[in-house]
Design an enzyme around this catalytic site. Structure first.
Site, PDB file in Angstrom:
ATOM      1  N   LYS A 270       2.170  -3.251   6.349  1.00 47.18           N
ATOM      2  CA  LYS A 270       2.437  -3.363   5.132  1.00 47.18           C
ATOM      3  C   LYS A 270       4.157  -3.164   5.033  1.00 47.18           C
ATOM      4  O   LYS A 270       4.867  -3.862   4.057  1.00 47.18           O
ATOM      5  CB  LYS A 270       1.977  -2.303   4.252  1.00 47.18           C
ATOM      6  CG  LYS A 270       0.331  -2.863   4.073  1.00 47.18           C
ATOM      7  CD  LYS A 270       0.218  -3.964   3.472  1.00 47.18           C
ATOM      8  CE  LYS A 270      -1.430  -4.412   3.300  1.00 47.18           C
ATOM      9  NZ  LYS A 270      -1.582  -5.575   2.608  1.00 47.18           N
TER      10      LYS A 270
ATOM     11  N   SER B 219       0.767  -1.304  -0.173  1.00 46.52           N
ATOM     12  CA  SER B 219       0.000  -0.205  -0.031  1.00 46.52           C
ATOM     13  C   SER B 219       0.947   1.273   0.093  1.00 46.52           C
ATOM     14  O   SER B 219       1.908   1.172   0.601  1.00 46.52           O
ATOM     15  CB  SER B 219      -0.819   0.088   1.364  1.00 46.52           C
ATOM     16  OG  SER B 219      -1.427   1.293   1.617  1.00 46.52           O
TER      17      SER B 219
ATOM     18  N   TYR C 152      -1.884  -0.379  10.325  1.00 49.59           N
ATOM     19  CA  TYR C 152      -2.083  -1.203   8.982  1.00 49.59           C
ATOM     20  C   TYR C 152      -0.959  -0.708   8.048  1.00 49.59           C
ATOM     21  O   TYR C 152      -0.445  -1.909   7.510  1.00 49.59           O
ATOM     22  CB  TYR C 152      -3.395  -0.529   8.394  1.00 49.59           C
ATOM     23  CG  TYR C 152      -3.599  -0.789   6.843  1.00 49.59           C
ATOM     24  CD1 TYR C 152      -3.886  -1.959   6.316  1.00 49.59           C
ATOM     25  CD2 TYR C 152      -3.305   0.087   6.048  1.00 49.59           C
ATOM     26  CE1 TYR C 152      -4.136  -2.235   4.888  1.00 49.59           C
ATOM     27  CE2 TYR C 152      -3.310   0.030   4.638  1.00 49.59           C
ATOM     28  CZ  TYR C 152      -3.685  -1.215   4.124  1.00 49.59           C
ATOM     29  OH  TYR C 152      -3.686  -1.323   2.878  1.00 49.59           O
TER      30      TYR C 152
HETATM   31  C1  UD1 Z   1      -5.830   3.506   2.912  1.00 52.17           C
HETATM   32  C2  UD1 Z   1      -4.506   3.598   1.960  1.00 52.17           C
HETATM   33  C3  UD1 Z   1      -4.686   2.778   0.753  1.00 52.17           C
HETATM   34  C4  UD1 Z   1      -5.542   1.347   0.979  1.00 52.17           C
HETATM   35  C5  UD1 Z   1      -6.699   1.538   1.746  1.00 52.17           C
HETATM   36  C6  UD1 Z   1      -7.533   0.324   2.247  1.00 52.17           C
HETATM   37  C7  UD1 Z   1      -3.426   5.727   2.505  1.00 52.17           C
HETATM   38  C8  UD1 Z   1      -2.935   6.904   2.008  1.00 52.17           C
HETATM   39  N1  UD1 Z   1      -4.006   4.773   1.613  1.00 52.17           N
HETATM   40  O1  UD1 Z   1      -6.658   4.471   2.280  1.00 52.17           O
HETATM   41  O2  UD1 Z   1      -3.530   2.489   0.163  1.00 52.17           O
HETATM   42  O3  UD1 Z   1      -5.783   0.648  -0.172  1.00 52.17           O
HETATM   43  O4  UD1 Z   1      -6.531   2.374   3.127  1.00 52.17           O
HETATM   44  O5  UD1 Z   1      -8.547   0.692   2.992  1.00 52.17           O
HETATM   45  O6  UD1 Z   1      -3.153   5.251   3.834  1.00 52.17           O
HETATM   46  N2  UD1 Z   1     -12.880  10.081   4.216  1.00 52.17           N
HETATM   47  C9  UD1 Z   1     -13.883  10.700   4.737  1.00 52.17           C
HETATM   48  N3  UD1 Z   1     -15.163  10.073   5.241  1.00 52.17           N
HETATM   49  C10 UD1 Z   1     -15.147   8.849   5.077  1.00 52.17           C
HETATM   50  C11 UD1 Z   1     -14.403   7.910   4.763  1.00 52.17           C
HETATM   51  C12 UD1 Z   1     -13.226   8.554   4.383  1.00 52.17           C
HETATM   52  O7  UD1 Z   1     -13.657  11.991   4.870  1.00 52.17           O
HETATM   53  O8  UD1 Z   1     -16.365   8.561   5.806  1.00 52.17           O
HETATM   54  C13 UD1 Z   1     -11.763  10.426   3.814  1.00 52.17           C
HETATM   55  C14 UD1 Z   1     -10.627  10.016   4.428  1.00 52.17           C
HETATM   56  O9  UD1 Z   1     -10.375  10.715   5.657  1.00 52.17           O
HETATM   57  C15 UD1 Z   1      -9.415   9.887   3.444  1.00 52.17           C
HETATM   58  C16 UD1 Z   1     -10.090   9.699   2.078  1.00 52.17           C
HETATM   59  O10 UD1 Z   1     -11.469  10.019   2.606  1.00 52.17           O
HETATM   60  O11 UD1 Z   1      -8.842  11.242   3.325  1.00 52.17           O
HETATM   61  C17 UD1 Z   1     -10.009   8.208   1.620  1.00 52.17           C
HETATM   62  O12 UD1 Z   1     -10.217   7.354   2.648  1.00 52.17           O
HETATM   63  P1  UD1 Z   1     -10.341   5.906   2.548  1.00 52.17           P
HETATM   64  O13 UD1 Z   1     -11.103   5.553   1.329  1.00 52.17           O
HETATM   65  O14 UD1 Z   1     -10.747   5.170   3.968  1.00 52.17           O
HETATM   66  O15 UD1 Z   1      -9.069   5.128   2.239  1.00 52.17           O
HETATM   67  P2  UD1 Z   1      -7.391   5.628   2.707  1.00 52.17           P
HETATM   68  O16 UD1 Z   1      -7.474   5.485   4.200  1.00 52.17           O
HETATM   69  O17 UD1 Z   1      -6.878   6.947   2.147  1.00 52.17           O
END
Ligand code: UD1
Length: 341
Positions: free
Chosen positions: A155, A126, A151
């Protein structure tokens, strides 16, 4: 060549099984106890590809039952290893669960490679291994920083375990694929992300809000140092990620690797904020989503996106799908689920 896909009923795993079968070059079996996926995925894979995939419902953390798969399938020549827990916030809340599961499972996969003479391994890593980076985009030479969540740490450790293990087992060749943010669904709209519990990731939450399963989207933090204050991520279509696994496997089969373990970033190269993702989705459904602003989420880095030129140059990997395709396919999958569940 027979390939064992661990976590083949899961999100990225099932899309990879689909692309492996579509390529007509591989026999595929899967090992997935469906703790966080569903056995019905096998029917969806068949619906899309016209082929049945055998899934062994074993817990890979239990070595004995996992090894039985290789006794029954002595012709397995490659493993694509997805099976792992993947929620950043859950890993912050339950760190030991993540260390125990993700590392124990990888240990058994590596041991199986040696014991059953499997020489080709593709590992799901990741972009979270990079931590918080100020110099963007990141490439494979960007030094890994402090992990922001357990997490991410599993990785980082996983990649190192493979490197050290390969040094002692010279017949093993591996590729670590660092995914950025895989999203979307098969373009047929008939296979996508499906977790038994409430989703954690942004796009499945957005589609569930749009369809009315969830009441609203909470944006986690608007005070990040980015153009609109929300986190920047590099979203990439899941079928593009899936295709990269086949290219990575072919790269190992053709002995094009320079080192025993090679690392590739897989991203679109485009940084997209949370608000931009919400607006891209609203454009597709022609509706405004109910959104509230919340606190920052533990474990989140502010911004990350990829330089994936190494994958393009050495694997010939060029993502095919746009942000609109990602959002549109995710929405069609949500609509499909509404009709079949
Ligand atoms: C992380 C990893 C990614 C991995 C994934 C698996 C990083 C940078 N990326 O993704 O490589 O494949 O985990 O789960 O660590 N958000 C909101 N509201 C919500 C949900 C999410 O605002 O209800 C925002 C989060 O704060 C984030 C973005 O959306 O900024 C993406 O979040 P998410 O889809 O959970 O993925 P990551 O945690 O970035």
């Amino acid at each position: 060549m027979k390939v064992l896909v661990t976590g083949g009923m899961g999100y990225i795993g099932s899309h990879t099984v689909i692309e492996l079968l579509k390529s007509k070059k591989f026999k595929v079996i899967s090992a997935d106890n469906c703790e966080r996926s569903t056995p019905e995925t096998a029917s969806r894979i068949e619906l899309i590809t016209g082929e049945k995939v055998m899934n062994y419902p074993v817990d890979i953390a239990e070595k004995e039952s996992f090894f039985k798969i290789f006794e029954e399938n002595p012709d397995v020549e490659a493993i694509i290893h997805f099976a792992a827990y993947k929620s950043v916030p859950e890993s912050v809340a339950k760190p030991l669960l993540y260390y125990r599961n993700n590392l124990q499972v990888l240990e058994n996969v590596l041991e199986a490679c040696a014991k059953f003479h499997v020489h080709n391994l593709i590992f799901s890593s990741s972009c979270s291994v990079y931590g918080e980076v100020s110099d963007l985009p990141v490439n494979e030479l960007t030094p890994l920083r402090e992990p922001f969540s357990p997490y991410a740490h599993t990785k980082q450790i996983g990649e190192k375990m493979i490197e050290f293990y390969a040094q002692m087992n010279p017949s093993l060749k591996a590729v670590n694929l660092r995914y950025f943010n895989p999203v979307g669904a098969d373009m047929s709209g008939k296979n996508g992300e499906l977790s038994p519990d409430k989703p954690n990731n942004l796009l499945p939450i957005i589609t569930q809000v749009a369809i009315g399963k969830l009441s609203r989207l909470t944006v986690f933090g608007t005070d990040y140092p980015t153009r609109d204050g929300t986190c920047i991520r590099d979203y990439i279509h899941v079928s593009d990620i899936a295709t990269a696994h086949i290219q990575a496997l072919q790269f190992l089969i053709d002995k094009k690797n320079e080192h025993a373990v090679e690392v590739f970033n897989l991203g679109s190269g485009q940084g997209v904020t949370v608000f931009e993702m919400v607006h891209a989705f609203e454009k597709v459904i022609q509706k405004t989503l109910p959104v509230q602003i919340g606190e920052r989420r533990a474990g989140d880095v502010s911004a990350i996106y990829s330089d994936s030129s190494k994958a393009e140059k050495l694997l010939g990997w060029v993502p095919q799908y746009s942000l609109d395709d990602m959002v549109d396919s995710a929405w069609r999958w949500e609509l499909y689920l509404q009709n079949v569940l």
